[in-house]
Design a protein around this motif. Structure first.
Motif, mmCIF file in Angstrom:
data_model
loop_
_atom_site.group_PDB
_atom_site.id
_atom_site.type_symbol
_atom_site.label_atom_id
_atom_site.label_comp_id
_atom_site.label_asym_id
_atom_site.label_seq_id
_atom_site.Cartn_x
_atom_site.Cartn_y
_atom_site.Cartn_z
ATOM 1 N N LEU A 230 0.831 -1.210 0.000
ATOM 2 C CA LEU A 230 0.000 0.000 0.000
ATOM 3 C C LEU A 230 0.864 1.257 0.000
ATOM 4 C CD1 LEU A 230 -2.806 -1.049 2.526
ATOM 5 C CD2 LEU A 230 -2.931 -0.946 0.027
ATOM 6 N N CYS A 231 1.972 1.203 0.706
ATOM 7 C CA CYS A 231 2.893 2.341 0.722
ATOM 8 C C CYS A 231 3.471 2.583 -0.668
ATOM 9 C CB CYS A 231 4.007 2.085 1.734
ATOM 10 S SG CYS A 231 5.197 3.431 1.891
ATOM 11 N N GLY B 62 9.049 18.813 -10.809
ATOM 12 C CA GLY B 62 8.272 18.023 -9.861
ATOM 13 C C GLY B 62 7.915 16.656 -10.399
ATOM 14 N N VAL B 63 7.482 16.570 -11.664
ATOM 15 C CA VAL B 63 7.110 15.278 -12.256
ATOM 16 C C VAL B 63 8.320 14.354 -12.338
ATOM 17 C CG1 VAL B 63 6.322 14.163 -14.378
ATOM 18 C CG2 VAL B 63 5.138 16.175 -13.519
ATOM 19 N N LEU B 64 9.447 14.881 -12.809
ATOM 20 C CA LEU B 64 10.655 14.058 -12.922
ATOM 21 C C LEU B 64 11.131 13.589 -11.555
ATOM 22 C CD1 LEU B 64 12.657 16.050 -15.639
ATOM 23 C CD2 LEU B 64 11.063 14.154 -15.943
ATOM 24 N N THR B 65 11.107 14.472 -10.570
ATOM 25 C CA THR B 65 11.540 14.104 -9.222
ATOM 26 C C THR B 65 10.606 13.073 -8.612
ATOM 27 O OG1 THR B 65 12.472 16.318 -8.910
ATOM 28 C CG2 THR B 65 12.095 15.003 -6.935
ATOM 29 N N CYS B 66 9.307 13.278 -8.793
ATOM 30 C CA CYS B 66 8.325 12.372 -8.212
ATOM 31 C C CYS B 66 8.457 10.962 -8.790
ATOM 32 C CB CYS B 66 6.921 12.922 -8.454
ATOM 33 S SG CYS B 66 5.604 12.033 -7.613
ATOM 34 N N ASP B 67 8.637 10.847 -10.102
ATOM 35 C CA ASP B 67 8.724 9.525 -10.707
ATOM 36 C C ASP B 67 10.029 8.828 -10.351
ATOM 37 O OD1 ASP B 67 7.312 7.657 -12.514
ATOM 38 O OD2 ASP B 67 9.107 7.873 -13.724
ATOM 39 N N PHE B 68 11.124 9.581 -10.218
ATOM 40 C CA PHE B 68 12.377 8.979 -9.780
ATOM 41 C C PHE B 68 12.235 8.423 -8.364
ATOM 42 C CE2 PHE B 68 16.616 9.390 -7.783
ATOM 43 C CZ PHE B 68 17.306 8.478 -8.577
ATOM 44 N N GLY B 69 11.564 9.179 -7.494
ATOM 45 C CA GLY B 69 11.322 8.682 -6.141
ATOM 46 C C GLY B 69 10.450 7.442 -6.136
ATOM 47 N N ALA B 70 9.468 7.381 -7.041
ATOM 48 C CA ALA B 70 8.606 6.197 -7.120
ATOM 49 C C ALA B 70 9.403 4.959 -7.501
ATOM 50 C CB ALA B 70 7.482 6.441 -8.126
ATOM 51 N N MET B 71 10.353 5.103 -8.440
ATOM 52 C CA MET B 71 11.183 3.966 -8.833
ATOM 53 C C MET B 71 12.062 3.511 -7.668
ATOM 54 S SD MET B 71 10.329 3.230 -11.896
ATOM 55 C CE MET B 71 11.659 2.113 -12.336
ATOM 56 N N LEU B 72 12.608 4.450 -6.924
ATOM 57 C CA LEU B 72 13.403 4.085 -5.746
ATOM 58 C C LEU B 72 12.550 3.349 -4.719
ATOM 59 C CD1 LEU B 72 15.537 7.303 -5.076
ATOM 60 C CD2 LEU B 72 16.418 5.059 -5.658
ATOM 61 N N ASN B 73 11.367 3.884 -4.441
ATOM 62 C CA ASN B 73 10.526 3.335 -3.390
ATOM 63 C C ASN B 73 10.039 1.931 -3.710
ATOM 64 O OD1 ASN B 73 7.368 3.163 -2.367
ATOM 65 N ND2 ASN B 73 8.779 3.955 -0.824
ATOM 66 N N SER B 74 9.866 1.608 -4.991
ATOM 67 C CA SER B 74 9.346 0.289 -5.347
ATOM 68 C C SER B 74 10.250 -0.842 -4.885
ATOM 69 C CB SER B 74 9.138 0.198 -6.859
ATOM 70 O OG SER B 74 10.374 0.298 -7.552
ATOM 71 N N PHE B 75 11.538 -0.569 -4.649
ATOM 72 C CA PHE B 75 12.465 -1.609 -4.215
ATOM 73 C C PHE B 75 12.283 -1.973 -2.741
ATOM 74 C CE2 PHE B 75 14.420 -0.575 -8.164
ATOM 75 C CZ PHE B 75 15.171 -1.674 -8.520
ATOM 76 N N SER B 76 11.488 -1.215 -2.003
ATOM 77 C CA SER B 76 11.270 -1.563 -0.598
ATOM 78 C C SER B 76 10.526 -2.883 -0.468
ATOM 79 C CB SER B 76 10.501 -0.440 0.109
ATOM 80 O OG SER B 76 9.237 -0.240 -0.503
ATOM 81 N N VAL B 77 9.628 -3.194 -1.410
ATOM 82 C CA VAL B 77 8.914 -4.472 -1.381
ATOM 83 C C VAL B 77 9.855 -5.617 -1.706
ATOM 84 C CG1 VAL B 77 7.045 -5.788 -2.437
ATOM 85 C CG2 VAL B 77 6.729 -3.379 -1.965
ATOM 86 N N PRO C 19 3.828 10.718 6.086
ATOM 87 C CA PRO C 19 4.005 9.546 6.948
ATOM 88 C C PRO C 19 4.473 8.301 6.208
ATOM 89 C CG PRO C 19 1.667 9.979 6.592
ATOM 90 C CD PRO C 19 2.417 11.153 6.038
ATOM 91 N N MET C 20 4.362 8.281 4.882
ATOM 92 C CA MET C 20 4.827 7.125 4.130
ATOM 93 C C MET C 20 6.332 6.927 4.292
ATOM 94 S SD MET C 20 2.212 5.662 2.679
ATOM 95 C CE MET C 20 1.270 6.122 4.140
#
Length: 597
Positions: free
Chosen positions: A59-60, A172-187, A243-244
Motif C-alpha cells: 500500500l505504501c 516536480g514530475v521528474l523528481t516524483c517519478d524517480f522517487g517512485a522507482m526508488l521506493n518500489s524496491f522496498s517491497v 508519513p509514508m
C-alpha cells in the motif's frame, strides 16, 4: 593422501558441522550423528510469512507511485489547472485548455517515464549496496519532494508566472517519478521472507505501479463530491506522503535482515554487500552485451519503434476521446476507461504474464506483441466505445509485457551475477533510441491541423510501423534463437565457479550433479528459493574431494586452509565453536568449510 596426512597432524579435532552447513551433506543421518550437529535450519527466521508487513509496504508503494501511472487523466487535470497555459495565448478562460498545452504536458510525462527506466541500472547498484530500507525511505522522501513542486506549480502564484510554474511542474514530475522507482524496491527486500512465492511477490511488486493509476479517479471523485480544487487535492496527497516515509523506514527490512533471511532460506550464509565500482560494473556489463551486439541492437530498435503507439495513446487519450466522440465529457470518459483498465490489468493480468513466457518461450512472447499491437492499430480509429475498450486493453497488456520480456530475454544473454546491470544498460539503450522517435511523433502531431484525423494519422503510422517491426522480429527470433548458455567471460566463469570452491563450470556441474551448463546458470539466475536450496544441497563432498585431487596445484590444501583461517578471523567459525550465534556480517564459504572439517 596429503589431505588425510594434514588432518591426522592437527592438534585438535575439527569435525564440527554447523547448522548452516548440514544441508550440504547428502546423507542426513551422517550429518545428524556428527559431533556438534544440530537440527537442519528451518526456512526463514519467522514462523509464518509476514503478510501484514508485506501488504502495508505494498500500500505504501502504491501511494508513492506518483503521477505517471495515471497520466491519461492527470494531463487534463494539470492543463485545467493552468500548467503550460501560456501556450494557449491571451484571453483563455479559467479551465479552458488547448492542443499545444496538452502536448507540452504529455512531453514532460514521456520524458519522465523514459528517464525513470533509464535510471534502473544505478538504482539497482544502489539497492545492492544500501538495501531496501534506505532506498525505499529515500524514494518516499524524494516522491514527497516532487509532489511539493507539482503542488506549487498548480497554485498559479502571480509572483512565479506561467513559464516558471511550468518549469517547476517539469522538475516536480521528474523528481516524483524517480522517487517512485526508488521506493518500489522496498517491497523487494521481503522477497526471501516468502519461500516458494518469489514469483508472486515480484509480480505484485510490478503491479503496484499500475494499481496507482486509480489515484486520479479518486482525486476527481473528491473534487466532484466536496467541491474542492485540484490544488487542494494535490496538497492532501502531499500530506499523505509524509508519513509514508516513516512507514517505509519502519517496515522495510535492513540490508542485514535481507541477507540473513536469504542465507537461512538457501541454507548458507550470504556475503556482505561489496562496495562495487560503478564504472567497473558498467564496463563489464557492456562487455557482455557486445558479445551479441547485432541481436541486442535489433531488439532495442524494434521496441523503440513499437513503443510509440502505446505511449501516444496513453498520454493523449483524453484529447483523443474529445475529438473522436465530440464532447469534453467523452474525452474524460475515455481517459477514465484507459486508467481503469490499466489499474485492473496491474492487479489481475500482470502476474500470469510471466507464466506465459515460461510456458511458451520468447518467440511466442514476441508473436503476442505483434498480435496485440496489430489489434490496437486496427481498433484505435473506430468511433465505438467497445472498440476503444479493446484498443486500451491491448495496449495496457502490451506495456505490461515489456519489462517481463526484457527480463526473460536478458536471462539468456547475461551471466547471473551481472544480470541487474546488464538489464539496466539494455533498457537505457532502448529508451535512448525511443526518446528521439517520440519527440518526432509529438512534433508531427503538433504540426498537423487540430482534429480527430491528426490523432488517427499518428496512431495508424506508429501502429503500422510497430506491428511491422514486431512481425519481422518474430521471424528474426526464430532464425536467431538464444544461446544454450549465457555468454561468459573468463572472469565470469571463474567468479561463478569460485562460489562453489571450483575453478571451472565443468567442475561445478560435477560436484552438484547438474546435467547442463544452461540448467546450472538458469538456477543461479532464478529467484526461486526452492531451486537455489536444492542446488546447494546437491553439492557432493566426495565429488568435491575428487575434483581437488585432480588439480595439479600442490598447494591447494594450503589455500583451503588459508581461506578457512580468513573466515575464522572474521568471526564465522570461531563464533560457532564457542556456541554463539553467527554474525550476519561474516561469510563462510559453503564448500571449503565441510572439506576442511
Amino acid at each position: 593422501q596429503e589431505l588425510l596426512k594434514e588432518i591426522m597432524s592437527l592438534d585438535e579435532p575439527v569435525l564440527t558441522i554447523s547448522r548452516d552447513m548440514s544441508p550440504l551433506f547428502t546423507n542426513e543421518e551422517l550429518a545428524a550423528e556428527a559431533p556438534g550437529a544440530e537440527a537442519p535450519a528451518t526456512v526463514g527466521p519467522e514462523e509464518r510469512p509476514p503478510w501484514c508487513r508485506f501488504l502495508a509496504l505494498v500500500l505504501c508503494c502504491v501511494a508513492c507511485s506518483g503521477i505517471l501511472p495515471g497520466q491519461a487523466l492527470f494531463a487534463e487535470l494539470f492543463a485545467c489547472a493552468g500548467v503550460f497555459g501560456y501556450e494557449c495565448g491571451e484571453g483563455r478562460e479559467a479551465g479552458e485548455t488547448c492542443k499545444e498545452q496538452i502536448i507540452g504536458i504529455t512531453a514532460v510525462f514521456q520524458v519522465g517515464m523514459s528517464l525513470s527506466i533509464m535510471f534502473l541500472a544505478p538504482i539497482g547498484l544502489a539497492y545492492d549496496r544500501w538495501g531496501a530500507r534506505s532506498i525505499g525511505t529515500a524514494g518516499a522522501a524524494v516522491c514527497a519532494l516532487g509532489l511539493l513542486l507539482t503542488w506549487v506549480s498548480v497554485l498559479n502564484l502571480p509572483s512565479l508566472g506561467g513559464h516558471v510554474s511550468s518549469w517547476i511542474f517539469t522538475a516536480g514530475v521528474l523528481t516524483c517519478d524517480f522517487g517512485a522507482m526508488l521506493n518500489s524496491f522496498s517491497v523487494f527486500g521481503l522477497v526471501w521472507h516468502f519461500p516458494g512465492l518469489q514469483a508472486l511477490i515480484l509480480a505484485i511488486m510490478s503491479a503496484t505501479y499500475q494499481a496507482s493509476a486509480f489515484l486520479p479517479l479518486a482525486i476527481q471523485a473528491v473534487m466532484l463530491h466536496f467541491g474542492v480544487s485540484f490544488a487542494w487535492c494535490m496538497f492532501a496527497y502531499l500530506v499523505l506522503m509524509l508519513p509514508m516515509t516513516w512507514v517505509c523506514w519502519s517496515l522495510s527490512p535492513s540490508q542485514e535482515e535481507y541477507l540473513t533471511q536469504a542465507g537461512r532460506v538457501l541454507g548458507v550464509p550470504m556475503p556482505p554487500p561489496e562496495k562495487k565500482s560503478f564504472c567497473g560494473m558498467i564496463a563489464r556489463a557492456w562487455e557482455v552485451l557486445r558479445m551479441f551486439t547485432g541481436r541486442h541492437t535489433v531488439c532495442a530498435v524494434v521496441f523503440a519503434i513499437a513503443y510509440n503507439l502505446p505511449t501516444f495513446y496513453a498520454s493523449l487519450s483524453s484529447g483523443y476521446g474529445e475529438a473522436l466522440f465530440g464532447s469534453k465529457e467523452d474525452g474524460d470518459k475515455l481517459a477514465e476507461l484507459y486508467v481503469s483498465i490499466n489499474g485492473v490489468a496491474g492487479l489481475l493480468i500482470t502476474p500470469p504474464i510471466g507464466r506465459f513466457a515460461d510456458s511458451f518461450g520468447i518467440s511466442a512472447f514476441v508473436a503476442a506483441f505483434f498480435v496485440l499491437e496489430a489489434a490496437a492499430t486496427l481498433t484505435c480509429g473506430w468511433r465505438n466505445w467497445a472498440a476503444q475498450a479493446a484498443c486500451s486493453l491491448c495496449q495496457v497488456v502490451w506495456s505490461s509485457m515489456t519489462n517481463i520480456f526484457w527480463q526473460r530475454y536478458l536471462m539468456d544473454y547475461s551471466p547471473p551475477q551481472r544480470f541487474g546491470t546488464v538489464q539496466g544498460i539494455f533498457t537505457f539503450m532502448c529508451m535512448a533510441l525511443y526518446m528521439p522517435l517520440q519527440g518526432l511523433v509529438l512534433a508531427a502531431f503538433d504540426y498537423l491541423p487540430s482534429g480527430v484525423d491528426a490523432y488517427r494519422l499518428i496512431m495508424y503510422v506508429t501502429g503500422a510501423a510497430g506491428s511491422t517491426a514486431m512481425a519481422l522480429y518474430c521471424v528474426y527470433s526464430l532464425w536467431h534463437p538464444a544461446p544454450e548458455v549465457p555468454p561468459l567471460t573468463a572472469e565470469d566463469e571463474a567468479g561463478i565457479a569460485g562460489m562453489f570452491g571450483c575453478e571451472t563450470l565443468d567442475e561445478v556441474m560435477e560436484v552438484t550433479h547438474a546435467k547442463t551448463k544452461k540448467t546450472l546458470l538458469k538456477t543461479l539466475a532464478s529467484q526461486n528459493a526452492d531451486e537455489m536450496r536444492r542446488l546447494i544441497q546437491s553439492i557432493d563432498p566426495e565429488k568435491m574431494a575428487g575434483v581437488i585431487s585432480r588439480r595439479s596445484d600442490p598447494d591447494v590444501l594450503a589455500k583451503l586452509r588459508t581461506e578457512g583461517d580468513k573466515a575464522d578471523s572474521t568471526g564465522g567459525a570461531s563464533t560457532r565453536a564457542s556456541g554463539g550465534e553467527e554474525s550476519p556480517k561474516s561469510f563462510t564459504d559453503p564448500v571449503r568449510e565441510p572439506l576442511l572439517n
